[in-house]
Every structure is written in C-alpha cells, then in structure tokens.
Motif scaffolding. Structure first.
Motif, PDB file in Angstrom:
ATOM      1  N   THR A  94       0.832  -1.208   0.000  1.00 35.23           N
ATOM      2  CA  THR A  94       0.000   0.000   0.000  1.00 35.23           C
ATOM      3  C   THR A  94       0.862   1.250   0.000  1.00 35.23           C
ATOM      4  N   ARG A  95       0.239   2.345  -0.424  1.00 33.33           N
ATOM      5  CA  ARG A  95       0.953   3.622  -0.483  1.00 33.33           C
ATOM      6  C   ARG A  95       1.371   4.069   0.907  1.00 33.33           C
ATOM      7  N   GLU A  96       0.498   3.843   1.875  1.00 35.15           N
ATOM      8  CA  GLU A  96       0.811   4.301   3.230  1.00 35.15           C
ATOM      9  C   GLU A  96       2.033   3.568   3.782  1.00 35.15           C
ATOM     10  N   LEU A  97       2.081   2.262   3.527  1.00 36.71           N
ATOM     11  CA  LEU A  97       3.237   1.503   4.012  1.00 36.71           C
ATOM     12  C   LEU A  97       4.502   1.985   3.324  1.00 36.71           C
ATOM     13  N   ALA A  98       4.383   2.244   2.028  1.00 34.54           N
ATOM     14  CA  ALA A  98       5.550   2.739   1.287  1.00 34.54           C
ATOM     15  C   ALA A  98       6.006   4.075   1.882  1.00 34.54           C
ATOM     16  N   ALA A  99       5.043   4.936   2.187  1.00 35.32           N
ATOM     17  CA  ALA A  99       5.394   6.247   2.756  1.00 35.32           C
ATOM     18  C   ALA A  99       6.040   6.076   4.132  1.00 35.32           C
ATOM     19  N   GLN A 100       5.581   5.093   4.880  1.00 33.21           N
ATOM     20  CA  GLN A 100       6.180   4.857   6.197  1.00 33.21           C
ATOM     21  C   GLN A 100       7.621   4.379   6.097  1.00 33.21           C
ATOM     22  N   VAL A 101       7.876   3.558   5.095  1.00 32.64           N
ATOM     23  CA  VAL A 101       9.256   3.094   4.902  1.00 32.64           C
ATOM     24  C   VAL A 101      10.137   4.278   4.521  1.00 32.64           C
ATOM     25  N   GLU A 102       9.594   5.163   3.684  1.00 30.00           N
ATOM     26  CA  GLU A 102      10.361   6.356   3.313  1.00 30.00           C
ATOM     27  C   GLU A 102      10.696   7.179   4.569  1.00 30.00           C
ATOM     28  N   GLU A 103       9.705   7.323   5.450  1.00 26.06           N
ATOM     29  CA  GLU A 103       9.947   8.073   6.700  1.00 26.06           C
ATOM     30  C   GLU A 103      11.068   7.429   7.505  1.00 26.06           C
ATOM     31  N   ASN A 104      11.088   6.078   7.500  1.00 27.96           N
ATOM     32  CA  ASN A 104      12.168   5.378   8.214  1.00 27.96           C
ATOM     33  C   ASN A 104      13.527   5.723   7.633  1.00 27.96           C
ATOM     34  N   PHE A 105      13.604   5.800   6.300  1.00 31.81           N
ATOM     35  CA  PHE A 105      14.890   6.151   5.676  1.00 31.81           C
ATOM     36  C   PHE A 105      15.277   7.585   6.029  1.00 31.81           C
ATOM     37  N   GLU A 106      14.268   8.457   6.098  1.00 33.63           N
ATOM     38  CA  GLU A 106      14.575   9.846   6.479  1.00 33.63           C
ATOM     39  C   GLU A 106      15.110   9.892   7.907  1.00 33.63           C
ATOM     40  N   ARG A 107      14.450   9.142   8.795  1.00 36.69           N
ATOM     41  CA  ARG A 107      14.824   9.191  10.216  1.00 36.69           C
ATOM     42  C   ARG A 107      16.200   8.582  10.461  1.00 36.69           C
ATOM     43  N   TYR A 108      16.423   7.400   9.922  1.00 40.64           N
ATOM     44  CA  TYR A 108      17.691   6.710  10.215  1.00 40.64           C
ATOM     45  C   TYR A 108      18.801   7.114   9.239  1.00 40.64           C
ATOM     46  N   GLY A 109      18.406   7.770   8.151  1.00 39.40           N
ATOM     47  CA  GLY A 109      19.419   8.130   7.147  1.00 39.40           C
ATOM     48  C   GLY A 109      19.830   9.586   7.234  1.00 39.40           C
ATOM     49  N   THR A 110      19.629  10.223   8.384  1.00 39.16           N
ATOM     50  CA  THR A 110      19.961  11.662   8.491  1.00 39.16           C
ATOM     51  C   THR A 110      21.453  11.912   8.265  1.00 39.16           C
ATOM     52  N   ASN A 111      22.303  10.921   8.566  1.00 37.01           N
ATOM     53  CA  ASN A 111      23.743  11.117   8.397  1.00 37.01           C
ATOM     54  C   ASN A 111      24.246  10.638   7.031  1.00 37.01           C
ATOM     55  N   HIS A 112      23.318  10.257   6.162  1.00 41.20           N
ATOM     56  CA  HIS A 112      23.699   9.766   4.837  1.00 41.20           C
ATOM     57  C   HIS A 112      23.226  10.747   3.774  1.00 41.20           C
ATOM     58  N   LYS A 113      23.879  10.708   2.632  1.00 41.94           N
ATOM     59  CA  LYS A 113      23.367  11.543   1.520  1.00 41.94           C
ATOM     60  C   LYS A 113      22.824  10.610   0.441  1.00 41.94           C
ATOM     61  N   LEU A 114      21.750   9.952   0.761  1.00 40.77           N
ATOM     62  CA  LEU A 114      21.206   8.978  -0.180  1.00 40.77           C
ATOM     63  C   LEU A 114      19.967   9.544  -0.870  1.00 40.77           C
ATOM     64  N   ASN A 115      19.785   9.146  -2.116  1.00 40.06           N
ATOM     65  CA  ASN A 115      18.560   9.531  -2.824  1.00 40.06           C
ATOM     66  C   ASN A 115      17.522   8.435  -2.637  1.00 40.06           C
ATOM     67  N   VAL A 116      16.414   8.826  -2.041  1.00 38.46           N
ATOM     68  CA  VAL A 116      15.328   7.872  -1.814  1.00 38.46           C
ATOM     69  C   VAL A 116      14.139   8.319  -2.658  1.00 38.46           C
ATOM     70  N   ALA A 117      13.597   7.415  -3.455  1.00 38.55           N
ATOM     71  CA  ALA A 117      12.436   7.777  -4.288  1.00 38.55           C
ATOM     72  C   ALA A 117      11.238   6.926  -3.899  1.00 38.55           C
ATOM     73  N   LEU A 118      10.107   7.580  -3.834  1.00 35.80           N
ATOM     74  CA  LEU A 118       8.856   6.891  -3.505  1.00 35.80           C
ATOM     75  C   LEU A 118       8.020   6.840  -4.780  1.00 35.80           C
TER      76      LEU A 118
END
Ligand code: AMP
Length: 493
Positions: A81-105
C-alpha cells in the motif's frame, strides 16, 4: 544485545541513538547480522515488531559504499500500500539523516513527472507499490538491472490484494544475483511457494506466533442486529460508553461502508476521518495526518488501507464488521495494545457472523468474551429496524440489565484458552449461541445514560452537529444561494 554488536555502521548507530532506541527488537537482533552478511532473509513478523528498521538499518550501512546511476536504482523495496511505502520512506529519512542517499517513492495517486525527475537523478533506494512501478517500467523510464538488494514486504498482504503476478514480473526484471529480503506476517502455502522461488538459501527469522494477539489487549464481542443502522447505533453507544477512550480505529469490511459510517458518525457529532483504497493519495494522507495529530480522534478504515500503519498509541479498535479473513482480525486489533500499552478491541457481531467468528477464535486459540450478553440474548426483532426514538430503553437497556450480576470470573471477561493455534475446519461447528459466555459490565455505562449522552468532548467535531438518525437530511425549503448559482459549462470545441 546492544545495537553496537550487530555490525551496523557508525552513521547508522548515531541515527539509532538519536531516535532514542537503546535495544534492538528481536526481529532486528536476528535479521540485521544476516542482511549485513549479504544473506537472503525470510522474516516472519508483523508490523509493530520493529520489522521496518530490521531492513532499513542494514540497508543504510550497505549503501554507504557505491553510487547510484540515473534510472538504475540500487535497491528496491516493494510495499502493498501507499501508506506503508510512505512509512518506509519516513524510516529512511529518520535513520538516514547522516547519509546523503537519494530515496524515491513510486506510488500511485501522485504525479509521474516528480517521480520521473527523482529516478533520473539516480536512486539509492526505490520504495514502490507494484502497479506504479510497472507503469514507470513500461514507459521506459526505469531499469531494474542495477538492483543489488530487493525487499518484498508484507507478502501475505500482497497475496490478498492480488499483487503476486505483478511481483513475479518485477522479480524477473531484477538480477538473479541480487540479495532478497522477504517479509510476511503469516506463511500460507502460496507464500511458502513464493519464498522458495525468490530466495536463495535464506536465513529464516521469526518473531512471535503469526496469529498471536497481544496480551495487553482487552478483547470483547458485542452482540448486535445485522442492519446497518442498528450496527451504527450500537457503535455510537459503544464509543460513548468506552472507558479510557483516547482515539480509535473503526474497521469495516467494505470501502462503501467506510464512507457511509464516517459520514454517519460525523452527522452525530463525532470527529471521524475515513481511510479507504478508493480515496486519492492526498486525501488518504490528510486523513492519516488528522488522525495522528489527534485532530480527528476516530478513523474509519478498510483493512487494505490501514494494514501496517504505524500509529503509536491507539487506545481502541472497533470492528464494525467481523472480518472475513481471521488474519485480518489479528492485524486489526494489533493497532492497539502496542509496545506493552493497554488496548481495547470491540467487535460487533450479528447472527450471520458465526462462521467468521469461529475462524477467528480458532486462529487466535482463545474464546473472546462477550461484553453484554451473547447473540442468544438478542431479542428476535433486533434484526428489524429499530425505533428511531431516542427514548428506547427497551432492547439494549433490558439486555444490559439482564447481564448484570454475573459471576466474578465472567465479569472480568477472562478468556479461556481453547486450542493453540490450529485452525478449525470451515464446517466444524462450535456451540456458540447456546453458550452464555463472559460479560464485562464495567466496560460501558448503563445504556439509558449513554444513549442520551453526546460523544465525549474530545471526540466531538466542531460545527458539525446534525440531527439524530441515519436518514439523509435534506435542505428543507431553504436552498443556500451558492447552490442556485448557474454552473459554468465548458463549451465543446
Ligand atoms: P514497525 O514494526 O517497523 O512498524 O515498527 C513499529 C514501531 O517500533 C515504530 O514506531 C518504530 O519506530 C518502533 N521501533 C523500531 N525499532 C525499535 C527499537 N529498537 N526500539 C524501540 N522502538 C522501535
């Protein structure tokens, strides 16, 4: 075991401690070392167990070396689902604050152009729902030949939603040499088959029994007539009388009923939002945000839309309908009683729900207590239209009065273990209606009082009160001026 023993990078460990986590959850402790060792993993875990971080944290560590190329994502996460996908993106934002990664939803309901732009820039992590991913692929905007790691999340839900053919297509486009992480809350035979097909010599990690319900959840059945308006009236009384109600999710089996019930609740003064699969992405996000922020303390939802949503502190779950699939019951009530908090789950049950209820009780291995008398205590006419008068007192008041003064064990609503997980065969009968089961008179107030009461203040919608009754209310003789304005009609060229 501390996080520092799992082999995660310093950048990830810093983000984890900034998030306030001190100990990995069991699925994280088991899965993370295998992911870092580049092994395939079969994870059997529900949402709420810390499953998302079990794959996002090691992925962030692995992605620290290497660079993304245009249109060729390095990792791909498939969500139902879209909501689950958005939640995973939020996880990457939260745990990836020290990384410069491109995340696409890449999800439906939002513009292709923005998604295209992100893919062109080069993507380290692509989080997608299957349909939209295939759309991009078919437009020639995406190449999956650079994917080093594939995550298939919530596989059993993908199966329920009919996504398996799409998943099989997508997996064929991803290199055979990839690493695969496959998560599912349950492992029916079809999912076992897929796991065998997609995974190479996987490490199997499993937390908790797939069909277990948290012990912190007080579960109750509520007998009701089967007519829509009877159920809605019963639900309103239930909400008004519920103790310690801070916020709640109300589940319906059908999308149509979600919309209807939400409107009905609002017309009765409750602040309720709706969430179902036919809403566009913006409306779904707005409903979720309003619920998360507490602006709308009630959320009426369908299973698909609400599956796996991470809403930390839901005090109550109401099943407006008994779910047809017993696993959905486990998922629904899993929205409450999370992380050791107390939760309450009420299920409206009418005479036609016997089979579904049997299947649920067989799956969870326990009988669920009735709150106020079982189906046998419903008067015959309760399936008929109820009187619209606010001064009923007859049916529910009588039922409630009759159930008072039961034995102490019954009053506590203690549930008796029945069987440990094995599912009852469909045809097998259980003596349900004859059995007068446990009651919980404390759970709500005397019916006469709650029937008259308005929604708890925190549940009340601002400026929304409309008269009682579920019949649509017309405009009477007054028609507002804006409805009489001529509508601009576009001329055909
Ligand atoms: P999930 O199962 O991924 O939906 O996660 C459920 C919730 O647990 C989320 O709110 C996470 O932020 C939280 N969580 C994840 N890992 C941990 C941890 N190690 N300690 C405490 N909470 C966590």
């Amino acid at each position: 075991m501390p996080f520092t023993d799992l082999g995660l990078s310093d950048k990830v460990l810093q983000a984890v401690s900034a998030a306030g986590y001190t100990e990995p959850t069991p699925i994280q402790a088991q899965a993370i070392p295998h992911v870092l060792a580049r092994r395939d993993v079969l994870g059997i875990a529900q949402t709420g167990t810390g499953k998302t971080a079990a794959f996002t944290l090691p992925m962030l560590t692995l992605l620290e070396s290497g660079r993304a190329r245009a249109r060729m994502p390095r990792t791909l996460i498939l969500e139902p689902t879209r909501e689950l996908a958005a939640q995973v993106e939020e996880n990457f934002e939260r745990y990836g604050t020290n990384h410069k990664l491109n995340v696409a939803l890449i999800i439906g309901g939002v513009s292709f152009a923005d998604q295209d732009a992100k893919l062109t820039r080069g993507t380290d992590v692509l989080i997608a729902t299957p349909g939209r991913l295939l759309d991009h692929f078919e437009r020639g905007k995406l190449l999956l030949t650079g994917v080093e790691l594939l995550v298939i999340d919530e596989a059993d839900r993908m199966l329920d939603m009919g996504f398996i053919p799409d998943i099989e297509r997508i997996v064929k486009m991803v290199p055979f040499t990839r690493q695969t992480l496959f998560f599912s809350a349950t492992m029916p035979p079809e999912i076992e088959r897929l796991a065998d097909m997609f995974l190479h010599n996987p490490e199997r990690v499993e937390v908790a029994r797939p069909a277990s319900t948290a012990e912190t959840i007080v579960q109750r059945l509520v007998a009701t007539g089967s007519e829509g308006h009877t159920k809605r009236e019963r639900l309103r009384r239930l909400i008004r009388g519920a103790e310690e109600l801070k916020n709640g999710i109300i589940f319906c089996n059908r999308k149509r009923d979600v919309a209807q019930l939400q409107k009905s609740l609002v017309s009765h003064g409750f602040a309720a939002a709706a969430l179902h699969g036919d809403m566009d992405q913006r409306a779904r996000m707005a409903a979720l945000d309003a619920f998360r922020s507490g602006e709308m303390p009630l959320l009426v939802a369908s299973d698909v839309a609400a599956r796996g949503l991470d809403i930390p502190a839901v005090s109550h779950v109401f099943n407006f309908d008994v779910p047809h699939h017993p696993e959905d019951y486990v998922h629904r009530i899993g929205r409450t009683g999370r992380a050791g908090r107390a939760g309450h789950a009420f299920t409206l049950v009418s005479r036609s729900d016997g089979r579904s209820l049997q299947a649920i009780e067989a799956l969870i291995g326990q009988q669920i207590a009735w709150m106020d008398g079982d189906l046998a205590s419903l008067p015959e006419e309760s399936d008929e239209a109820e009187p619209r008068s606010r001064h009923r007192g007859g049916r529910s008041g009588g039922t409630e009065r009759r159930t008072r003064g039961k034995g102490a064990g019954e009053a506590r609503g203690e549930s008796r273990p029945r069987r440990s997980g094995g599912q009852r065969e469909r045809g097998e009968s259980a003596p349900r209606a004859q059995e007068s089961r446990t009651h919980e008179p404390r759970v709500h107030e005397p019916a006469a009082r709650v029937a008259e009461a308005s929604p708890p203040r925190e549940m009340r919608a601002k400026e929304r009160r409309e008269p009682e009754g579920d019949t649509p209310i017309g405009l009477g003789s007054h028609v507002p001026a804006f409805l009489l304005r001529p509508a601009p009609v576009k001329k055909e060229r």
